[in-house]
Design a protein around this motif. Structure first.
Motif, short mmCIF file in Angstrom:
data_model
loop_
_atom_site.label_atom_id
_atom_site.label_comp_id
_atom_site.label_asym_id
_atom_site.label_seq_id
_atom_site.Cartn_x
_atom_site.Cartn_y
_atom_site.Cartn_z
N ILE A 149 32.05 56.06 37.61
CA ILE A 149 32.04 55.61 39.01
C ILE A 149 32.89 54.35 39.17
N TYR A 150 32.80 53.48 38.16
CA TYR A 150 33.67 52.31 38.17
C TYR A 150 35.13 52.70 38.24
N LEU A 151 35.45 53.70 37.40
CA LEU A 151 36.83 54.17 37.35
C LEU A 151 37.26 54.66 38.73
N SER A 198 20.14 50.48 40.48
CA SER A 198 20.37 49.04 40.26
C SER A 198 21.85 48.73 40.43
N PHE A 199 22.67 49.61 39.89
CA PHE A 199 24.11 49.43 40.02
C PHE A 199 24.52 49.46 41.50
N VAL A 200 23.98 50.43 42.23
CA VAL A 200 24.29 50.53 43.65
C VAL A 200 23.90 49.24 44.37
N GLU A 201 22.71 48.71 44.01
CA GLU A 201 22.22 47.49 44.64
C GLU A 201 23.12 46.30 44.34
N GLU A 202 23.51 46.20 43.05
CA GLU A 202 24.27 45.01 42.65
C GLU A 202 25.66 45.00 43.24
N ASN A 203 26.14 46.16 43.64
CA ASN A 203 27.50 46.22 44.15
C ASN A 203 27.55 46.35 45.67
N VAL A 204 26.50 45.86 46.31
CA VAL A 204 26.44 46.03 47.76
C VAL A 204 27.66 45.39 48.44
N SER A 205 28.17 44.33 47.81
CA SER A 205 29.34 43.69 48.44
C SER A 205 30.55 44.62 48.40
N THR A 206 30.65 45.42 47.32
CA THR A 206 31.75 46.39 47.26
C THR A 206 31.61 47.41 48.39
N TRP A 207 30.39 47.93 48.55
CA TRP A 207 30.20 48.97 49.57
C TRP A 207 30.47 48.42 50.97
C1 LIG Z 1 31.76 43.74 42.60
C2 LIG Z 1 30.42 43.74 41.98
O1 LIG Z 1 29.48 43.16 42.48
N1 LIG Z 1 30.30 44.43 40.85
C3 LIG Z 1 29.04 44.53 40.11
C4 LIG Z 1 28.55 45.98 40.14
O2 LIG Z 1 27.39 46.08 39.33
C5 LIG Z 1 27.55 45.70 37.97
C6 LIG Z 1 26.24 45.87 37.25
O3 LIG Z 1 25.64 47.07 37.52
C7 LIG Z 1 27.99 44.27 37.86
O4 LIG Z 1 28.25 43.92 36.51
C8 LIG Z 1 29.26 44.07 38.68
O5 LIG Z 1 29.62 42.72 38.67
#
Ligand SMILES: CC(=O)N[C@H]1CO[C@H](CO)[C@@H](O)[C@@H]1O
Ligand SMILES: *[C@@H]1O[C@H](CO)[C@@H](O)[C@H](O)[C@H]1NC(C)=O
Ligand SMILES: *[C@@H]1O[C@H](CO)[C@@H](O)[C@H](O)[C@H]1NC(C)=O
Length: 646
Positions: A104-106, A142-151
């Motif tokens: 997903i990162y990719l 958890s990943f979805v939550e932590e990257n809310v700023s990306t979304w």
């Molecule tokens: C941009 C951003 O917030 N990326 C985060 C997405 O989530 C992972 C952990 O699941 C973080 O390590 C990233 O920094």
């Protein structure tokens, strides 16, 4: 391509050109079909690149592969989207969470590089969550939550918000509301962070109740294990029923007399909290009133002892390892009743239910029917009971006061949301054309603020010139005409002195009877210090009024000019008895017209009142231009022309 996005999942994994016969039941045009043929050759190559990209943890190989495959940008993107999904499809039964996340990162990187569609990360996420068991979904989430700023960033928000919403709803559907409360809560919190405050999709717009949330309890007196004694007989206090607790359990002895009647009444009340509309029915209300009075009387007569409650609380905390236990439904076993009634949390729940109910009954709710109104008796009872409930809440240890204050605060905040909903959920973003215009007057707003034309504070000599001149006995200005007598001038003089003159801060023994006297003395001091000013330059106080910059806003455009009082008088005189014809073009309500008619008998006055009412309503929008438009529409083009020339 529209067809393609629907069918690609099915078609491309075959790895060979699709056969037309396979799709004979689908209406695919020949063009689309030849496109499919082209595509089906490249994904294998791309999939290999994607795998390589995954192991090398960079998107470089993907970019290279992307540049090599044939087709235009959109075609290539679609191909890569598909390749990524295929890689996921191959992995899905054997990989770990981390593998999925890398993929997903990719895809996020690929979107940033512009080589795949912005929806791909969301499709991948959806696929993963659909296929994984809940405990692993937890990790992915958890990943979805932590990257809310990306979304929330520009490149993803529009493309992904609906996917995310659907994904969250799918997850919520799989989760148990009573067993996965924490996960459910996290999903809700995530949605709250993802969507703007005024997003309406999750809102109970029509204020409907959850009517399915029925509280079941024993309604059959014969089956009850509770005594049916009359309350009078039990004043002494009731023994805890045998066999209710485990042997090791030593609950605080309960002195509340509990019989089947109390049990029944107590739990019947839940039905009113479930469906408050019942309270507007006369007979239901009588029951509610009676049962409530009895229940609250029990709460009132049998207070929780501070020591006992804090001890229980501590034990609870210790037992639950600091975690608060939450039940989505009340347990209504008869055997629990005495424990519940001596539990501070439980009492708080019930009392809070009352407050919420009262707030609904009293409040303005758009979707309440007109018959849903309280009579005076009901209102009085609710007011008194609200007071009682708050008092009871305050008395419940531990920290009763704090809890009651907090509840009051939260319910007040809730009131704001109700108002917002009644007003049709307006956005919280305030648009202002005028502000937008002002912001855009200059590229650099900080620079614009520093400009000389923004310096509105006059110099001492400018401002006091007139006063100094008048103070000169040679000019023989009478005391009452001096500007220092003008309170408006005096106020501004003080402000200016405080900013520009050291005299303002010098201590003095002189006592001044009035501001004018003080200013007189200041003026004479200033007169000695300031250079002589030629009298042509002297400004009057009135002219100074225009220097404060308001006119920048008003006169910047002729057609934005506001209607003046004089203009309204003229128009009113010309309109006379015909003012009503204009009224409808100024969007006046019938009630307002009636008010105007009762306010004055004189038709000219009525016409003036109409214009004033319009001006009051429109504020800065009450421009000459809009009045001209209305006049023309009402057939008073002559009056309109007169206004135009003015
Ligand atoms: C941009 C951003 O917030 N990326 C985060 C997405 O989530 C992972 C952990 O699941 C973080 O390590 C990233 O920094
Ligand atoms: C359902 O009713 C219980 C009381 O039994 C209450 O605590 C809970 O908040 C209600 N749930 C919903 C979703 O209305
Ligand atoms: C003045 O207002 C008119 C009509 O609203 C508009 O067409 C014109 O561009 C405005 N002029 C300026 C200088 O803002």
């Amino acid at each position: 391509l529209k067809y393609l996005s629907t069918f690609r999942l099915y078609i491309i994994p075959h790895g060979s050109p699709p056969f037309k016969e396979e799709y004979s039941n689908i209406n695919v045009s020949n063009d689309v079909f030849s496109l499919l043929n082209v595509f089906s050759f490249s994904p294998t190559h791309l999939q290999a690149s994607a795998r390589f990209a995954l192991t090398s943890k960079t998107s470089k190989p993907l970019i290279n592969a992307f540049n090599q495959i044939p087709g235009n940008e959109t075609e290539k993107k679609t191909t890569l989207d598909q390749a990524l999904r295929s890689v996921l499809g191959d992995q899905i039964h054997k990989a770990s969470c981390d593998d999925y996340l890398s993929l997903i990162y990719l895809s996020i990187d690929a979107v940033t590089e512009g080589i795949c569609s912005a929806t791909t990360p969301f499709l991948l996420l959806g696929d993963v969550l659909d296929c994984l068991p809940l405990d692993q979904c937890d990790k992915i989430f958890s990943f979805v939550e932590e990257n809310v700023s990306t979304w929330k960033s520009n490149s993803f928000y529009t493309a992904g918000k609906n996917y995310l919403l659907r994904m969250c709803n799918d997850l919520l559907r799989r989760l148990s509301k009573s067993q996965n409360t924490v996960f459910c809560g996290r999903i809700q919190l995530f949605l709250a962070r993802l969507f703007p405050l005024s997003e309406k999709s999750g809102l109970n717009l029509q204020s409907q109740f959850n009517l399915d949330n029925i509280t079941v309890f024993n309604k059959n007196e014969q089956e009850s294990t509770l005594g049916q004694k009359h309350t009078e007989e039990k004043e002494e206090g009731m023994e805890v029923e045998e066999g209710e607790m485990g042997e090791d359990d030593t609950p605080a002895p309960c002195s509340i007399p509990i019989d089947y009647n109390l049990y029944r009444k107590f739990w019947t009340l839940q039905d009113y909290f479930r469906n408050p509309v019942q309270c507007y029915d006369k007979f239901s209300w009588m029951t509610f009133l009676k049962f409530s009075d009895e229940t609250l009387a029990v709460f009132k007569s049998y207070k929780l002892d501070d020591m006992q409650a804090s001890k229980r609380k501590l034990e609870e905390l210790r037992a639950s390892d600091g975690e608060h236990v939450y039940f989505a439904k009340f347990l209504t076993s008869e055997k629990l009743m005495d424990l519940q009634l001596s539990d501070s949390n439980f009492r708080r729940h019930i009392l809070l239910q009352y407050l919420i109910l009262f707030q609904y009954l009293k409040g303005q709710v758009k979707f309440k029917s007109s018959s849903s109104a309280l009579n005076d008796d009901q209102t009085t009872w609710i007011e008194e009971t609200t007071k009682l409930v708050y008092q009871l809440l305050r008395e419940i240890p531990p920290d009763g006061d704090k809890f009651a204050t907090m509840v009051e605060h939260i319910l007040n905040t809730e009131e704001n949301w109700n108002v917002w909903k009644n007003e049709g959920c307006p956005s919280f973003v305030k648009e202002s054309d005028e502000l937008t215009r002002l912001w855009n007057l200059n590229q650099d707003n900080m620079e614009a603020c520093k400009s000389d034309s923004r310096e509105f504070m006059p110099s001492l000599d400018e401002f006091f010139a007139e006063a100094i001149e008048q103070a000169d006995p040679a000019n023989m200005v009478e005391e009452e005409y001096k500007v220092v007598r003008n309170p408006n001038y005096g106020w501004r003089a003080l402000r200016l002195l405080s900013r520009r003159s050291p005299h303002f801060f010098q201590p003095t023994n002189q006592k001044f009877k009035s501001l004018a006297d003080y200013l007189d003395s200041m003026v004479s001091k200033l007169a000695k210090e300031l250079p002589d000013i030629p009298s042509e330059e002297i400004k009057t106080g009135e002219e100074d009024d225009d220097d404060n910059g308001d006119n920048l806003l008003k006169d910047s455009n002729d057609s934005d000019k506001l209607v003046t009082n004089q203009q309204m008088d003229d128009i009113a005189a010309k309109l006379g008895a015909q003012w009503k014809m204009l009224a409808s073009h100024l969007e006046m309500k019938a009630a307002e017209l009636r008010e105007i008619e009762t306010d004055s008998e004189d038709v000219d006055m009525q016409a003036k009142l109409l214009l004033v009412a319009w001006q009051d309503r429109e504020g800065t929008q009450a421009t000459v231009e809009s009045l001209i438009t209305a006049l023309n529409a009402a057939g008073f083009s002559q009056i309109a022309d007169g206004l135009n020339e003015a």
